[in-house]
Design a protein around this motif. Structure first.
Motif, mmCIF file in Angstrom:
data_model
loop_
_atom_site.group_PDB
_atom_site.id
_atom_site.type_symbol
_atom_site.label_atom_id
_atom_site.label_comp_id
_atom_site.label_asym_id
_atom_site.label_seq_id
_atom_site.Cartn_x
_atom_site.Cartn_y
_atom_site.Cartn_z
ATOM 1 N N ILE A 101 16.487 10.413 -18.543
ATOM 2 C CA ILE A 101 16.128 11.831 -18.532
ATOM 3 C C ILE A 101 15.776 12.274 -17.119
ATOM 4 N N ASN A 102 15.071 11.401 -16.386
ATOM 5 C CA ASN A 102 14.655 11.740 -15.031
ATOM 6 C C ASN A 102 14.517 10.444 -14.231
ATOM 7 N N ARG A 103 14.048 10.542 -13.014
ATOM 8 C CA ARG A 103 13.921 9.367 -12.149
ATOM 9 C C ARG A 103 12.485 8.871 -12.067
ATOM 10 N N THR A 104 11.583 9.441 -12.847
ATOM 11 C CA THR A 104 10.174 9.051 -12.778
ATOM 12 C C THR A 104 9.705 8.294 -14.019
ATOM 13 N N GLY A 105 10.577 8.126 -14.984
ATOM 14 C CA GLY A 105 10.204 7.429 -16.213
ATOM 15 C C GLY A 105 9.960 8.418 -17.328
ATOM 16 N N ALA A 106 10.901 8.518 -18.260
ATOM 17 C CA ALA A 106 10.771 9.477 -19.349
ATOM 18 C C ALA A 106 9.526 9.188 -20.175
ATOM 19 N N THR A 107 8.730 10.214 -20.423
ATOM 20 C CA THR A 107 7.536 10.040 -21.246
ATOM 21 C C THR A 107 7.937 9.816 -22.705
ATOM 22 N N ILE A 108 6.986 9.305 -23.484
ATOM 23 C CA ILE A 108 7.293 9.116 -24.906
ATOM 24 C C ILE A 108 7.549 10.463 -25.578
ATOM 25 N N ARG A 109 6.901 11.523 -25.111
ATOM 26 C CA ARG A 109 7.176 12.854 -25.672
ATOM 27 C C ARG A 109 8.592 13.299 -25.332
ATOM 28 N N GLN A 110 9.003 13.144 -24.077
ATOM 29 C CA GLN A 110 10.356 13.533 -23.696
ATOM 30 C C GLN A 110 11.393 12.747 -24.483
ATOM 31 N N GLN A 111 11.150 11.469 -24.675
ATOM 32 C CA GLN A 111 12.092 10.657 -25.432
ATOM 33 C C GLN A 111 12.146 11.095 -26.891
ATOM 34 N N ALA A 112 10.980 11.329 -27.470
ATOM 35 C CA ALA A 112 10.937 11.749 -28.870
ATOM 36 C C ALA A 112 11.653 13.087 -29.060
ATOM 37 N N GLU A 113 11.435 14.013 -28.164
ATOM 38 C CA GLU A 113 12.064 15.326 -28.301
ATOM 39 C C GLU A 113 13.576 15.246 -28.109
ATOM 40 N N LEU A 114 14.025 14.402 -27.179
ATOM 41 C CA LEU A 114 15.471 14.235 -27.004
ATOM 42 C C LEU A 114 16.105 13.622 -28.241
ATOM 43 N N PRO A 177 7.208 2.505 -6.282
ATOM 44 C CA PRO A 177 8.148 3.475 -5.704
ATOM 45 C C PRO A 177 9.006 2.923 -4.574
ATOM 46 N N VAL A 178 8.521 1.922 -3.853
ATOM 47 C CA VAL A 178 9.277 1.354 -2.738
ATOM 48 C C VAL A 178 9.824 -0.022 -3.088
ATOM 49 N N SER A 227 18.724 0.565 -15.984
ATOM 50 C CA SER A 227 17.942 0.164 -17.143
ATOM 51 C C SER A 227 16.655 -0.548 -16.729
ATOM 52 N N LEU A 228 16.751 -1.437 -15.743
ATOM 53 C CA LEU A 228 15.549 -2.115 -15.260
ATOM 54 C C LEU A 228 14.530 -1.122 -14.738
ATOM 55 N N ARG A 229 14.993 -0.159 -13.970
ATOM 56 C CA ARG A 229 14.076 0.832 -13.381
ATOM 57 C C ARG A 229 13.486 1.745 -14.449
ATOM 58 N N ALA A 230 14.329 2.271 -15.330
ATOM 59 C CA ALA A 230 13.840 3.168 -16.377
ATOM 60 C C ALA A 230 12.836 2.463 -17.274
ATOM 61 N N ASN A 231 13.155 1.238 -17.675
ATOM 62 C CA ASN A 231 12.276 0.489 -18.558
ATOM 63 C C ASN A 231 10.923 0.224 -17.900
ATOM 64 N N ALA A 232 10.939 -0.155 -16.624
ATOM 65 C CA ALA A 232 9.691 -0.456 -15.918
ATOM 66 C C ALA A 232 8.823 0.787 -15.769
ATOM 67 N N LEU A 233 9.427 1.909 -15.408
ATOM 68 C CA LEU A 233 8.661 3.146 -15.257
ATOM 69 C C LEU A 233 8.063 3.580 -16.588
ATOM 70 N N GLN A 234 8.846 3.482 -17.654
ATOM 71 C CA GLN A 234 8.337 3.862 -18.977
ATOM 72 C C GLN A 234 7.154 2.986 -19.362
ATOM 73 N N ARG A 235 7.299 1.686 -19.146
ATOM 74 C CA ARG A 235 6.213 0.769 -19.513
ATOM 75 C C ARG A 235 4.964 1.015 -18.659
#
Length: 320
Positions: A101-114, A177-178, A227-235
């Protein structure tokens, strides 16, 4: 001489980086060739969402956990449920074949709404929603933020309450972030699929991995860079998101069937499932003795029974 050494070192780093990116792309291509999409790709609010629907009857949506994809649900649970329900399984954003959804880690709300919007696109109006592990947090967010679009909730080995343990070094590194963007391509390029498959097997302990599961689940998809990046940010963001949702969770009144193994050391029964069931009058807790973090495989019949109870409580009638 010093300048030449520095220049040579920089050139070597650039060459290594280019080689790592090349190997990472090759690894990703092999993973996607070996484990292609099982369902169809929807366009939902400009995002690609991978969805698979099986069977007919009352609607059930299944949401997979961290580091996974919908294949975790299609190994056995979804096909069995399809005998009595219309079962829809999604890849969560950034995992499987659903776009980030984005580059900062989709929130659980954003994921649920999508995923809620994706379900509506499939003419699913009031499904029962089962979420495993991290996916259970997404299912909770669905119940909180889309209460008109859910009939019952089944949190399965799911986080629901704030916890005190620190984020692991793995997730700290990959979400940084780095450091994260520097390390992730190296993991994709050089970590063998067998290492990821061993990690998947460890999640089941002390329960056995079902025969054929590793070959089916598509663990190499998890090693893709996005996937690695998205998963890590979400967690990394999950604790603050769960904490912020506590007041809203306390107001839930829909039928909730909580299912949790007594041997789960990944998401603790006493930290999450028991307090949730004690707090909510509409929640019923099923404890699974001897079962760890993968009850939808290690105790599949009990999970199906919980869905049946949720259907009855919600006034839905499974097909005979």
């Amino acid at each position: 001489m010093a300048a030449k050494i520095v220049l040579a070192a920089l050139v070597a780093l650039v060459v290594l980086w280019a080689y790592a990116q090349h190997r990472a792309r090759q690894h990703e291509a092999r993973a996607e060739a070996a484990f292609p999409p099982q369902g169809r790709i929807l366009d939902v609010n400009g995002h690609r969402v991978h969805a698979l629907t099986l069977g007919s009857g009352p609607d059930v949506v299944l949401i997979h956990g961290a580091s996974g994809n919908l294949r975790d649900m299609t190994f056995s649970l979804a096909p069995r449920l399809a005998a009595r329900y219309r079962v829809t399984v999604f890849d969560r954003p950034g995992l499987g074949y659903t776009d980030r959804i984005n580059r900062t880690g989709a929130t659980i709300r954003q994921q649920a709404e999508l995923l809620s919007d994706a379900a509506r696109q499939l003419d699913i109006e009031r499904p029962m929603v089962l979420g495993h592990s991290y996916g259970g947090a997404v299912a909770l967010a669905w119940a909180v933020h889309r209460p008109d679009h859910i009939a019952a909730l089944v949190p399965l080995a799911a986080p629901a309450k704030p916890w005190k343990s620190d984020l692991s070094l793995y997730y700290k590194t990959l979400s940084h972030p780095v450091i994260g963007p520097l390390v992730i391509p190296l993991l994709t390029a050089f970590v063998r699929d067998a290492r990821v498959e061993r990690a998947v097997s460890e999640i089941f302990e002390p329960n056995a991995v079902p025969p054929g599961y590793i070959a089916h689940v598509g663990a190499p998809l998890t090693l893709r860079r996005d996937s690695l990046r998205a998963n890590a940010l979400q967690r990394a963001n999950l604790l603050s998101e769960i904490t912020a949702m506590q007041d809203a969770i306390a107001r839930l009144t829909l039928p909730i069937e909580v299912v949790h193994g007594t041997e789960d050391t990944t998401v603790g029964l006493r930290i999450h499932a028991e307090p949730l069931a004690e707090e909510l009058p509409s929640a019923t807790l099923t404890r699974l003795p001897g079962i760890a973090h993968m009850p939808h495989h290690a105790a599949e019949d009990a999970v199906i029974d919980a869905i049946t109870r949720a259907a009855v409580r919600a006034g839905l009638h499974p097909a005979d």
